[in-house]
Design an enzyme around this catalytic site. Sequence first.
Site, PDB file in Angstrom:
ATOM      1  N   ARG A 202      -9.399   2.332  15.485  1.00 41.71           N
ATOM      2  CA  ARG A 202      -9.130   3.740  15.197  1.00 41.71           C
ATOM      3  C   ARG A 202     -10.445   4.495  15.047  1.00 41.71           C
ATOM      4  O   ARG A 202     -11.371   4.022  14.392  1.00 41.71           O
ATOM      5  CB  ARG A 202      -8.295   3.879  13.914  1.00 41.71           C
ATOM      6  CG  ARG A 202      -6.942   3.169  14.031  1.00 41.71           C
ATOM      7  CD  ARG A 202      -6.080   3.351  12.799  1.00 41.71           C
ATOM      8  NE  ARG A 202      -4.855   2.550  12.909  1.00 41.71           N
ATOM      9  CZ  ARG A 202      -3.888   2.526  11.996  1.00 41.71           C
ATOM     10  NH1 ARG A 202      -4.010   3.259  10.888  1.00 41.71           N
ATOM     11  NH2 ARG A 202      -2.819   1.781  12.174  1.00 41.71           N
ATOM     12  N   ARG A 217     -11.563   2.420   5.030  1.00 39.67           N
ATOM     13  CA  ARG A 217     -11.264   3.104   6.299  1.00 39.67           C
ATOM     14  C   ARG A 217     -12.326   2.710   7.317  1.00 39.67           C
ATOM     15  O   ARG A 217     -13.472   3.159   7.239  1.00 39.67           O
ATOM     16  CB  ARG A 217     -11.230   4.626   6.098  1.00 39.67           C
ATOM     17  CG  ARG A 217     -10.456   5.353   7.189  1.00 39.67           C
ATOM     18  CD  ARG A 217     -10.335   6.838   6.908  1.00 39.67           C
ATOM     19  NE  ARG A 217      -9.484   7.138   5.787  1.00 39.67           N
ATOM     20  CZ  ARG A 217      -8.146   7.159   5.800  1.00 39.67           C
ATOM     21  NH1 ARG A 217      -7.514   6.847   6.915  1.00 39.67           N
ATOM     22  NH2 ARG A 217      -7.462   7.463   4.723  1.00 39.67           N
ATOM     23  N   GLU A 289      -3.226   3.441  -0.044  1.00 38.13           N
ATOM     24  CA  GLU A 289      -2.133   3.005   0.831  1.00 38.13           C
ATOM     25  C   GLU A 289      -2.443   1.633   1.425  1.00 38.13           C
ATOM     26  O   GLU A 289      -3.529   1.416   1.977  1.00 38.13           O
ATOM     27  CB  GLU A 289      -1.937   4.015   1.959  1.00 38.13           C
ATOM     28  CG  GLU A 289      -0.822   3.636   2.930  1.00 38.13           C
ATOM     29  CD  GLU A 289      -0.829   4.474   4.193  1.00 38.13           C
ATOM     30  OE1 GLU A 289      -0.321   3.977   5.215  1.00 38.13           O
ATOM     31  OE2 GLU A 289      -1.354   5.604   4.175  1.00 38.13           O
ATOM     32  N   SER A 292       3.037   0.906   5.331  1.00 38.97           N
ATOM     33  CA  SER A 292       4.075   1.921   5.531  1.00 38.97           C
ATOM     34  C   SER A 292       5.193   1.292   6.337  1.00 38.97           C
ATOM     35  O   SER A 292       4.990   0.296   7.046  1.00 38.97           O
ATOM     36  CB  SER A 292       3.523   3.154   6.252  1.00 38.97           C
ATOM     37  OG  SER A 292       3.132   2.829   7.561  1.00 38.97           O
ATOM     38  N   ARG A 345      -7.651  -3.742   3.542  1.00 37.98           N
ATOM     39  CA  ARG A 345      -7.184  -3.129   2.286  1.00 37.98           C
ATOM     40  C   ARG A 345      -6.599  -4.167   1.338  1.00 37.98           C
ATOM     41  O   ARG A 345      -6.674  -4.005   0.118  1.00 37.98           O
ATOM     42  CB  ARG A 345      -6.186  -2.008   2.598  1.00 37.98           C
ATOM     43  CG  ARG A 345      -6.867  -0.857   3.326  1.00 37.98           C
ATOM     44  CD  ARG A 345      -6.025   0.384   3.399  1.00 37.98           C
ATOM     45  NE  ARG A 345      -6.712   1.420   4.158  1.00 37.98           N
ATOM     46  CZ  ARG A 345      -6.228   2.629   4.406  1.00 37.98           C
ATOM     47  NH1 ARG A 345      -5.032   2.961   3.939  1.00 37.98           N
ATOM     48  NH2 ARG A 345      -6.915   3.507   5.100  1.00 37.98           N
TER      49      ARG A 345
END
Length: 382
Positions: A202, A217, A289, A292, A345
């Site tokens: 990403r 990130r 986070e 999801s 994470r």
Amino acid sequence: MKGKLEPSERQKLVQEGKNLKEEVATLEEDLLKLKDELQEEAQCIPNMTHPDVPIGAEDCATVQKMVGNPREFGFPVKDHLQLGKDLDLFDFDAAAEVSGSKFYYLKNEAVMLEMGLVNWTLSEVMKRGFTPLTTPEIVRSSVVEKCGFQPRGENTQVYSIDGSDQCLIGTAEIPVGGIHMESILSESLLPLKYVAYSHCFRTEAGAAGAATRGLYRVHQFSKMEMFILCRPEESDSYHEELIKIEEDLFASLGLHYKTLDMASEDLGAPAYRKFDIEAWMPGLNRYGEISSASNCTDYQSRRLGIRYRPFSEPPSSTTPNNPKKSKSPTKFVHTLNATACAVPRMIICLLENYQQEDGSVIIPEPLRPYMGGRQVISPKHR
């Protein structure tokens, strides 16, 4: 007609044919441009939204569940960057020289921790009936678009490969979604449940600041992704199943987390409804986070052309002696995706929550068999 026409008349018709051919070619070119413009406009239209989704921005999300409590420390808490430095687990500086910012080397027990997390997650999710996959990590831009992502937009998070129609994947959801592209599945095969391991890439355009430093990130990371294709009437229940799997995984690692029903403005284009799980990261002093789970209904399957054919019994009055089932019109499947383990994470959570006063980090019990029985990461003595 050659023998019946004067040469001048024949030449006139030949020229007229050439003109028509050129006109058709121009019209076909215009049609392609119009189709591209129509496709771009259509891609701006998101999925429908579940009636229970909170309306508004990210801060309007509602907490559905809170599990555990933040750990209380009797000593100064370190963040994962400091822990990684003290325990010789990461090298961001060398990675920045080799690849650029937001890349990293994992070292020593951090490598074992990544492998342990992947293998433990794979084992646990397979127990729930999921088929394991590894996926291509380069896919066609058209597949990315059909899954609901924008590979060429101004704020895209997708790495595109110059001189080709291909991209690096940002999630295994994309190649797994494409595995049954342009297929008609038998109803008896549904649901199809996959758990896929891949690296993800990403651009993280615009991401900066203390809240995104370290492993939180990054441009490349490993992830285990769950993906389900099912009948439309079953997608809500499978959404709940995915959330339950995520919660069970994180609870078994002893994490303190909350499950959020995300607000309408935070839903990506494909998502009909999305639940995020945020875990407490004591070194960062905030929730972050870690997963999801989205129900995309038929948004992706319509674009990818994934259908199934229901079978129904023929009326007994018309074919009383026919034991076969008649074919029904095809329907689009519903697709769902959920994060089983986003490795960096998870490493943040484990290092920060299981740190000890002597600088060591306890390895959660479920991961120990997948790390050669290792129980603790201790400081290196030189």
